[in-house]
Design an enzyme around this catalytic site. Structure first.
Site, mmCIF file in Angstrom:
data_model
loop_
_atom_site.group_PDB
_atom_site.id
_atom_site.type_symbol
_atom_site.label_atom_id
_atom_site.label_comp_id
_atom_site.label_asym_id
_atom_site.label_seq_id
_atom_site.Cartn_x
_atom_site.Cartn_y
_atom_site.Cartn_z
ATOM 1 N N GLN A 196 -6.694 -4.531 -5.180
ATOM 2 C CA GLN A 196 -6.384 -5.590 -4.219
ATOM 3 C C GLN A 196 -6.181 -6.899 -4.983
ATOM 4 O O GLN A 196 -6.992 -7.244 -5.837
ATOM 5 C CB GLN A 196 -7.519 -5.743 -3.198
ATOM 6 C CG GLN A 196 -7.706 -4.520 -2.311
ATOM 7 C CD GLN A 196 -6.600 -4.354 -1.269
ATOM 8 O OE1 GLN A 196 -5.740 -5.206 -1.116
ATOM 9 N NE2 GLN A 196 -6.617 -3.221 -0.579
ATOM 10 N N TYR A 224 -5.133 7.112 1.144
ATOM 11 C CA TYR A 224 -4.706 5.973 0.305
ATOM 12 C C TYR A 224 -5.944 5.198 -0.193
ATOM 13 O O TYR A 224 -6.019 3.980 -0.048
ATOM 14 C CB TYR A 224 -3.794 5.024 1.098
ATOM 15 C CG TYR A 224 -2.717 5.700 1.910
ATOM 16 C CD1 TYR A 224 -1.503 6.055 1.315
ATOM 17 C CD2 TYR A 224 -2.898 5.983 3.260
ATOM 18 C CE1 TYR A 224 -0.503 6.674 2.066
ATOM 19 C CE2 TYR A 224 -1.904 6.607 4.005
ATOM 20 C CZ TYR A 224 -0.707 6.940 3.407
ATOM 21 O OH TYR A 224 0.288 7.547 4.157
ATOM 22 N N ASN A 229 -12.171 1.417 -3.326
ATOM 23 C CA ASN A 229 -12.473 0.041 -2.916
ATOM 24 C C ASN A 229 -13.219 -0.023 -1.576
ATOM 25 O O ASN A 229 -14.277 -0.648 -1.476
ATOM 26 C CB ASN A 229 -11.141 -0.720 -2.843
ATOM 27 C CG ASN A 229 -11.280 -2.163 -2.455
ATOM 28 O OD1 ASN A 229 -12.034 -2.905 -3.070
ATOM 29 N ND2 ASN A 229 -10.564 -2.581 -1.424
ATOM 30 N N GLU A 245 -5.845 10.211 -2.384
ATOM 31 C CA GLU A 245 -4.989 9.192 -2.998
ATOM 32 C C GLU A 245 -4.033 9.937 -3.924
ATOM 33 O O GLU A 245 -4.428 10.928 -4.548
ATOM 34 C CB GLU A 245 -5.929 8.219 -3.743
ATOM 35 C CG GLU A 245 -5.406 7.522 -4.959
ATOM 36 C CD GLU A 245 -4.375 6.448 -4.617
ATOM 37 O OE1 GLU A 245 -4.594 5.663 -3.703
ATOM 38 O OE2 GLU A 245 -3.339 6.435 -5.315
ATOM 39 N N ASP A 298 -5.036 2.871 4.439
ATOM 40 C CA ASP A 298 -4.591 1.620 3.812
ATOM 41 C C ASP A 298 -3.332 1.935 3.004
ATOM 42 O O ASP A 298 -3.344 1.930 1.775
ATOM 43 C CB ASP A 298 -5.724 1.090 2.904
ATOM 44 C CG ASP A 298 -5.358 -0.213 2.224
ATOM 45 O OD1 ASP A 298 -4.343 -0.834 2.607
ATOM 46 O OD2 ASP A 298 -6.084 -0.607 1.289
ATOM 47 N N CYS A 323 -0.511 -3.888 4.767
ATOM 48 C CA CYS A 323 0.038 -5.074 4.099
ATOM 49 C C CYS A 323 1.451 -5.355 4.591
ATOM 50 O O CYS A 323 2.158 -6.163 3.992
ATOM 51 C CB CYS A 323 0.004 -4.902 2.577
ATOM 52 S SG CYS A 323 0.912 -3.462 2.021
ATOM 53 N N GLU A 357 -1.467 -9.526 5.667
ATOM 54 C CA GLU A 357 -2.279 -8.301 5.650
ATOM 55 C C GLU A 357 -3.045 -8.250 6.968
ATOM 56 O O GLU A 357 -3.573 -9.277 7.415
ATOM 57 C CB GLU A 357 -3.247 -8.385 4.460
ATOM 58 C CG GLU A 357 -4.154 -7.199 4.295
ATOM 59 C CD GLU A 357 -3.737 -6.282 3.158
ATOM 60 O OE1 GLU A 357 -2.901 -6.686 2.320
ATOM 61 O OE2 GLU A 357 -4.256 -5.152 3.118
HETATM 62 C C1 LIG Z 1 -2.394 -0.583 -0.508
HETATM 63 S S1 LIG Z 1 -3.024 0.493 -1.706
HETATM 64 C C2 LIG Z 1 -4.684 0.685 -1.139
HETATM 65 C C3 LIG Z 1 -5.670 1.246 -2.130
HETATM 66 C C4 LIG Z 1 -7.136 1.091 -1.753
HETATM 67 N N1 LIG Z 1 -7.383 1.380 -0.366
HETATM 68 C C5 LIG Z 1 -7.667 -0.294 -2.096
HETATM 69 O O1 LIG Z 1 -8.152 -0.986 -1.191
HETATM 70 O O2 LIG Z 1 -7.619 -0.680 -3.280
HETATM 71 C C6 LIG Z 1 -2.203 1.966 -1.339
HETATM 72 C C7 LIG Z 1 -2.587 3.158 -2.192
HETATM 73 O O3 LIG Z 1 -1.845 4.288 -1.731
HETATM 74 C C8 LIG Z 1 -1.476 5.095 -2.828
HETATM 75 N N2 LIG Z 1 -0.324 5.884 -2.358
HETATM 76 C C9 LIG Z 1 0.991 5.535 -2.348
HETATM 77 N N3 LIG Z 1 1.719 6.499 -1.772
HETATM 78 C C10 LIG Z 1 0.859 7.474 -1.382
HETATM 79 C C11 LIG Z 1 1.008 8.724 -0.718
HETATM 80 N N4 LIG Z 1 2.207 9.153 -0.326
HETATM 81 N N5 LIG Z 1 -0.086 9.471 -0.481
HETATM 82 C C12 LIG Z 1 -1.324 9.018 -0.874
HETATM 83 N N6 LIG Z 1 -1.529 7.863 -1.531
HETATM 84 C C13 LIG Z 1 -0.445 7.093 -1.778
HETATM 85 C C14 LIG Z 1 -1.223 4.119 -3.946
HETATM 86 O O4 LIG Z 1 -1.375 4.756 -5.197
HETATM 87 C C15 LIG Z 1 -2.281 3.037 -3.667
HETATM 88 O O5 LIG Z 1 -3.444 3.296 -4.400
#
Ligand SMILES: C[S@@+](CC[C@H](N)C(=O)[O-])C[C@H]1O[C@@H](n2cnc3c(N)ncnc32)[C@H](O)[C@@H]1O
Length: 366
Positions: A196, A224, A229, A245, A298, A323, A357
């Site tokens: 984040q 995700y 976090n 994830e 997320d 976001c 967000e």
């Molecule tokens: C906005 S971030 C949120 C991460 C975590 N919740 C945080 O607060 O740090 C979105 C996350 O989704 C993962 N991601 C992207 N595409 C995805 C998918 N198709 N399936 C699962 N995870 C995915 C990314 O690697 C990233 O870590």
């Protein structure tokens, strides 16, 4: 906040608007965007309006024997980048080191030549990972030059990248400590994986998710999850958690983080949200021991793909961190159907920009 790059740099597009007005304007925008849904009063969660970004990426601009950080130009000024002298939105530890670091790099032609981009990642103790990205052949011989830089900047671990190659001096991660409602959680954050961007807002988002999941019964599914976090603090509100994830390195960090924080009720899986959705459809034994009532999501800016949306729609309680209000709105067309929107928060992760967000809590209506 004032910044000498205001009006030139394409990042802080709201540079002329006082911070309080930005909050009000964004709240009103969200109210209007989500007017078709029955949403409660939007809770506005703000943070500091300067030195709030824990990570940042800058292009490097070379001119004669000087080098500058560069940002993309404002839309109205056309394409390309412009040199900047400072950036006030970055964490203080990044701000203080940016220019002294570039002055040192300028003195060393091997470090400076074809240096294309510099990325910063910081933690709350002022430790940094700095990634130098080159458009030239780089080999191990750069180690001696980096060693000289490290003598001047002991708080920095350096990573040197060029297409397909990466050199790490000495490690590629930081340990972050977040105090959330009086309890400290520790996180390993690996360079080039998601974290984040706004530390203070992140703490408030986790606290908000903790508050809104306190009364939930059953287990928690998280899609995700990044480096855990939300997962790690929220696991205290549930008997068991299964979190997934797509990024393997993030899942490695998440598993490490669960151990570091002594949480033993979480299972992390490296797979896409769509693949995980298939497990449920296939009645996989992996899921059979879970009471699947609650889900936290997320996703990235694209929001939920159709398979994952269908899967999430099976849960009674949904906590959605987003976001991108556009894709949140699209997903709510499905998810708010038959559910009450119990809470709606706007977290100001990105002051001085139009990005927003949001957090939404949904509960199935009987
Ligand atoms: C906005 S971030 C949120 C991460 C975590 N919740 C945080 O607060 O740090 C979105 C996350 O989704 C993962 N991601 C992207 N595409 C995805 C998918 N198709 N399936 C699962 N995870 C995915 C990314 O690697 C990233 O870590």
């Amino acid at each position: 906040m004032t910044c000498s790059s205001f009006g030139k740099c394409g990042s802080c597009v709201l540079w002329q608007m006082p911070y309080d007005e930005q909050l009000e304007m964004k709240k009103e925008k969200l109210k209007e965007m989500f007017s078709e849904f029955n949403i409660p009063e939007i809770e506005v969660i703000s943070g500091p309006d300067e030195h709030f970004r824990a990570r940042a990426e800058f292009r490097v601009w070379h001119e004669d024997d000087k080098s500058y950080y560069a940002m993309r130009k404002r839309k109205e000024d056309g394409r390309g980048v412009i040199p900047i002298e400072e950036c006030k939105i970055v964490d203080r530890a990044i701000y203080e080191v940016m220019n002294p670091l570039l002055r040192e790099i300028e003195k060393n032609e091997n470090l400076r030549f074809k240096l294309y981009e510099i990325d910063f990642l910081s933690n709350s103790k002022g430790e940094l990972i700095v990634t130098l990205i080159y458009h030239k052949k780089v080999d191990e011989s750069i180690a001696k030059d980096i060693k000289k830089l490290k003598e001047k900047f002991p708080q920095i671990d350096f990573i040197v990248r060029k297409k397909g190659r990466k050199f790490v001096f000495d490690k590629n991660y930081l340990i972050e400590e977040l105090d959330i409602d009086g309890k400290v959680y520790k996180y390993k954050i690996i360079e080039n994986t998601f974290s984040q961007p706004n530390r203070e807002i992140n703490k408030k988002m986790i606290s908000w998710a903790l508050k809104n999941s306190k009364e939930l019964k059953g287990d928690l599914v998280e899609l995700y999850c990044g480096n855990g976090n939300f997962t790690i603090p929220l696991s205290e509100n549930f008997k068991k958690v299964i979190a997934t994830e797509i990024n393997k390195e993030s899942i490695e960090a998440a598993t490490f983080n669960a151990e570091m924080n002594k949480r033993d009720n979480i299972t992390f899986l490296a797979m896409s949200a769509a693949e995980f959705s298939d497990l449920k459809k296939e009645n996989s034994p992996l899921l059979s021991s879970y009471d699947l009532k609650n889900v936290l999501i997320d996703p990235p800016r694209a929001g939920l793909d159709s398979k994952s949306r269908e899967f999430v729609n099976e849960f009674d309680n949904i906590i959605y961190i987003s976001c991108n209000p556009e894709t949140l709105k699209r997903d709510l067309e499905t998810l708010a159907n038959g559910r009450k929107i119990k809470a709606f928060a706007f977290f100001d992760q990105f002051p001085y920009t139009n990005h927003m967000e949001c957090g939404v809590v949904l509960e199935r209506e009987n």
